[in-house]
Design an enzyme around this catalytic site. Sequence first.
Site: not given
Length: 179
Positions: A57-59, A61
């Site tokens: 759930k990371c930018g 990803t």
Amino acid sequence: MNPLKIFMATLFSKSKAPYSMEKIAIYNVKINNLNGKPLVLSDYKEKYILFVNVASKCGFTPQYKELQELYDTYKNKLVVVGVPCNQFGKQEPGNPEDIESFCDVNYGVTFPITEKIDVKGNHQHPLYSWLTQKRKNGRKDSNVKWNFQKYLVDPKGELIDYYFSMTSPTSSKITKHLN
């Protein structure tokens, strides 16, 4: 004997005591795969290893796609190892089944994924102790700043360098070592 001489002799001895400055081999570090079975790093001797702390759930990803491309392109000489971590913005909250499903469904990941670990702090996993501490890797100290920071190890088990999250997995900073 003089206390300073004792200290210096202890400091520079070949002892394997905890205070020793002796380098530790990456292949001796124990870590499990996502399913709880040992991931034997010595199986990757003679290959480059790119360790990447990952999160779903990371930018950053979408880098999973490039990591898979890198792995597919160089699979004869490189293994990518994804290392889930929930320490940065709680961006990897899933359990092993969630992580495995996410990687497969969204990015078709076929490279090894480890158990979820801490990459920094009081509970830092020994893998990341090795990657971030010069006294263990023999090369340099570093701090893991965010998800998708990358560490490249050469086929002899020597740390080459690390790359911050914004460095693309297919960047020439990384691929120049593989060509």
